[in-house]
Design a protein around this motif. Structure first.
Motif, PDB file in Angstrom:
ATOM      1  N   ASP A  65       0.830  -1.200   0.000  1.00 13.03           N
ATOM      2  CA  ASP A  65       0.000   0.000   0.000  1.00 13.03           C
ATOM      3  C   ASP A  65       0.867   1.254   0.000  1.00 13.03           C
ATOM      4  OD1 ASP A  65      -2.103   1.763   0.195  1.00 13.03           O
ATOM      5  OD2 ASP A  65      -2.457   1.416   2.326  1.00 13.03           O
ATOM      6  N   GLU A  66       1.142   1.801  -1.190  1.00 10.85           N
ATOM      7  CA  GLU A  66       1.855   3.075  -1.349  1.00 10.85           C
ATOM      8  C   GLU A  66       3.279   3.046  -0.809  1.00 10.85           C
ATOM      9  OE1 GLU A  66      -0.468   6.426  -0.111  1.00 10.85           O
ATOM     10  OE2 GLU A  66      -2.288   5.673  -1.063  1.00 10.85           O
ATOM     11  N   GLU A  89       6.935   3.813  -1.191  1.00  9.88           N
ATOM     12  CA  GLU A  89       7.542   4.863  -2.005  1.00  9.88           C
ATOM     13  C   GLU A  89       9.043   4.673  -2.236  1.00  9.88           C
ATOM     14  OE1 GLU A  89       6.501   8.402   0.085  1.00  9.88           O
ATOM     15  OE2 GLU A  89       4.435   8.409  -0.667  1.00  9.88           O
ATOM     16  N   ILE A 128       0.755  -3.833  -6.490  1.00  9.18           N
ATOM     17  CA  ILE A 128       1.048  -2.452  -6.101  1.00  9.18           C
ATOM     18  C   ILE A 128       0.012  -1.530  -6.762  1.00  9.18           C
ATOM     19  CG2 ILE A 128       3.520  -2.875  -5.793  1.00  9.18           C
ATOM     20  CD1 ILE A 128       3.994  -1.558  -8.523  1.00  9.18           C
ATOM     21  N   ARG A 167       0.736   7.004  -6.328  1.00  7.45           N
ATOM     22  CA  ARG A 167       1.351   7.211  -5.008  1.00  7.45           C
ATOM     23  C   ARG A 167       2.152   5.989  -4.561  1.00  7.45           C
ATOM     24  NH1 ARG A 167      -3.695   9.281  -4.852  1.00  7.45           N
ATOM     25  NH2 ARG A 167      -4.541   7.423  -3.865  1.00  7.45           N
ATOM     26  N   SER A 168       2.884   5.408  -5.496  1.00  7.05           N
ATOM     27  CA  SER A 168       3.691   4.230  -5.175  1.00  7.05           C
ATOM     28  C   SER A 168       4.864   4.146  -6.127  1.00  7.05           C
ATOM     29  CB  SER A 168       2.837   2.960  -5.290  1.00  7.05           C
ATOM     30  OG  SER A 168       3.637   1.806  -5.189  1.00  7.05           O
ATOM     31  N   SER A 202       2.514   1.733   3.851  1.00  5.77           N
ATOM     32  CA  SER A 202       3.593   2.631   3.435  1.00  5.77           C
ATOM     33  C   SER A 202       4.542   2.907   4.589  1.00  5.77           C
ATOM     34  CB  SER A 202       3.012   3.950   2.930  1.00  5.77           C
ATOM     35  OG  SER A 202       2.389   4.655   3.985  1.00  5.77           O
TER      36      SER A 202
END
Length: 250
Positions: A105-106, A108, A130, A134-135, A200
């Protein structure tokens, strides 16, 4: 001329031909000023292929391309092809195994994704899911950090994690979200068709996704640090699933 630099293609014709080729694209940046009619063909292709895009100012494109002739657009090329959810399901069926999927979940940090792909390959999970936005995507850094595992692990990129999770639950998967405040992961039953959700680096699992997990499990923490790096926590969780599966099959 095809401007190719560090996984980027820029210039109107190069970006247009890249999109028409069907090659994997992570994201496209378009200049915000005067976007109008001249970008309509590009935008239609982006919608048709469901590729994320974003409008940015000229200064951003100038900086990213070192002031090369970008003509108001830039595409980030994926380091490899993405899989589909159907590909992941088919792999589990081919191996005659209960589904074993990691959902992120996101995330980064490309190093976290690369490290997790390496672990997914090591434990024999069937794939990784994914989000498109935002990832971090499948970049060269991710592939390099994975130490070759990215070439063997199926990675699906979806528009809606919650909807995808509901579809997997309908196929018999039990969903375990890894986050603080849940039951001890080492005491939970992680056998059977399973989706492990890792949040995240900063915010953890988003609210809607958390609400759609069947359970929240946590790794016991004995020290003064209250959390683990996402790739470390994810790797420990994946190995606990493998350990329980191995014990169950003995």
């Amino acid at each position: 001329m095809n401007y190719l630099n560090d996984e980027m293609v820029y210039g109107k014709n190069p970006v247009l031909e890249l999109l028409k080729s069907g090659k994997p694209v992570n994201k496209v940046l378009l200049i915000s000023e005067g976007q109008g009619v001249r970008n309509q063909e590009i935008i239609l292709l982006l919608h048709a292929r469901n590729i994320p895009y974003q409008f940015v100012d000229r200064q951003t494109l100038d900086r990213l391309t070192n002031r090369e002739r970008h003509q108001g657009m830039l595409a980030y090329v994926a380091a490899r092809e993405y899989a589909s959810i159907e590909d992941i399901l088919a792999l589990a069926e081919e191996r005659q195994e209960a589904l074993f999927i990691l959902m992120l979940d996101e995330i980064e940090d490309p190093h976290n994704l690369g490290a997790l792909l390496r672990t997914v390959d090591a434990v024999g999970a069937h794939g990784v899911i994914i989000p498109k936005r935002r990832s971090v995507a499948l970049t060269g850094t991710v592939v390099k950090t994975s130490a070759g595992a990215a070439e063997h692990v199926l990675v699906a990129r979806v528009s809606n994690l919650v909807q995808t999770l509901k579809e997997l639950k309908n196929k018999g998967c039990w969903v375990s979200g890894a986050e603080a405040g849940g039951k001890n992961a080492f005491e939970a039953d992680l056998t059977g068709s399973r989706v492990i959700v890792i949040g995240s680096e900063g915010k953890g699992i988003s609210r809607l996704l958390r609400e759609n997990c069947d359970e929240i499990v946590s790794l016991p923490m004995k020290g003064k640090v209250t959390s683990l790096n996402a790739s470390v926590a994810g790797s420990v969780m994946l190995y606990e699933v493998l350990r329980q599966r191995t014990m169950h099959d003995m």
